[in-house]
Write an enzyme that holds these catalytic residues in place. Sequence first.
Site, short mmCIF file in Angstrom:
data_model
loop_
_atom_site.label_atom_id
_atom_site.label_comp_id
_atom_site.label_asym_id
_atom_site.label_seq_id
_atom_site.Cartn_x
_atom_site.Cartn_y
_atom_site.Cartn_z
CD GLU A 95 -2.44 1.26 2.77
OE1 GLU A 95 -3.39 2.05 2.92
OE2 GLU A 95 -2.03 0.50 3.68
CE LYS A 141 -8.63 1.67 3.21
NZ LYS A 141 -7.65 2.02 4.25
CB CYS A 181 -5.27 -0.59 4.58
SG CYS A 181 -4.80 -0.30 6.30
#
Length: 531
Positions: free
Chosen positions: A288, A352, A405
């Site tokens: 990430e 995301k 994440c």
Amino acid sequence: MERIAESIMLSWGGKRILLAFAAGALAVLALPPFNFFAVLFISFPVLVWLLDGASGSAERGLLGRIRPAFATGWWFGFGYFVAGLWWLGNALLVDASGFAWALPLAVLGLPAILALFYGLATATAWLLWSDGIGRIAALGAAFGLIEWLRSFVLTGFPWNAMGYAAMPAPLMMQSVEFVGLFGMSALTVFVFSAPALVGTRQGAVTGLVAALVLFSAHLGYGWFALYRLDSTSAVASNAIVRIVQPAIDQSAKWDLEARERIFARLLAFSAVPPREGEPRPTHIIWPETALPFLLTENPGALSRIADMLQVGQTLVTGAVRFEDGVGGAPQRYYNTIYVIDDEGQIIGSADKAHLVPFGEYLPFENLLRRFGFTPVAETFGGFSAADRRGLLALPGGLGAVPLICYEAIFPALSSVPEARGDLLLNLTNDAWYGMTPGPYQHLRQAQLRAVETRSPLVRAANNGISAVVDTGGRIIGSLPLGEAGVFDVALPSPSDQFLLIRIRRFNFGLIIVIMVVMAVVARRSKNQRFD
């Protein structure tokens, strides 16, 4: 045991608070990295006995009667979440000058809020409380429902849901495919509360037999599921994934002077020749926000990536993406996965969708910024969420479900509406949490997503724990926490033996209904005996 149970039931004041807090804190030993699940045979009987003695004043109405039960559950939850989430404070120490003041909010404030859910669980269970097996059924149902609520209320944070405590190894992970995480949470509380029945002699034989049958079925289904996976032929994947774990210190991540060194490190790890006789990787995976700059601010970066990649190779990397504002609106930044081909072209991306409150964005931003609050990841002023989620197309005909994440902790995000993916792709940066239990807990939750979906998990983490997990939850390649390096693994194929999400949800609902019926019947029987 009867004397112990009686002593706990009759405890009051500070002793009762300490017992509840200690029982919750002790339960954390069942979670990674300890995985000592047997402690739950202590934690939950103590909780049951404390609830046996939690009687409120009838003169104060319903709220007065359930208040002691709520307080018991709250203190249990407070102990559980303080002991299980203290490491969140480490993220605030990365920039101690700006965020150290908020350390009590992370280490004590968040656990205090999460403990409200467990207080609600015990208060709800107490409404159906009885003196036999019915009360542990009520407690199991309440915890199952509350863990489900915790997955979406206030944006959701189902971290360390109680079901994880009963799934320390692949053999004990397979039941989650059948009943889901929240069904596992209900069953976990029921099974590990069963010894409490011995201390009060009410329904002990029935309860212990039921717990033994359920635990045996849990292990038996685990053996059967793994055997079925291993004996079912599947078309082998041609993809060889290389996971790059650069182990960049979080404090240096966006240091202007360190950016070139970080980028060079990523390129060098990616170009390491495979072991003699082993095929070269087809897909190279960076973690990430691995790119320490915006691509548009470093036009030579794509060229250097193309020079590093060999013909037919693909780079998948986390990065920050931005869009110019329209009509005078400010720029918007996204936490993104980029797919880059061997010519240095961006051929795919996914943003995301589920952002971390206070980490990547501020709830009620206009109000909170007036009081000096900023997101912890404030480098770009906060992130925007993706408008939609879909499969991320990778060369080789692969469709990846992107999980950036902590999206990996949400069972609902491990699938996308339009199609089933070939793999789960989890890019994360757990360097925020240092050498603490946090990265181990995060990996375990990601592992369970692979079991639920029967899809392999490819996980690249900046500082660990990077891993490739097969459809049975077994780690087939990894790098430990804090170690820099790479490893290559042939990508496992998804299994065609999997249950649909709606079946899992139905089974969870059925478990709750059965437990509630048991609790209601036991409660009515108790009332009739005292009428």
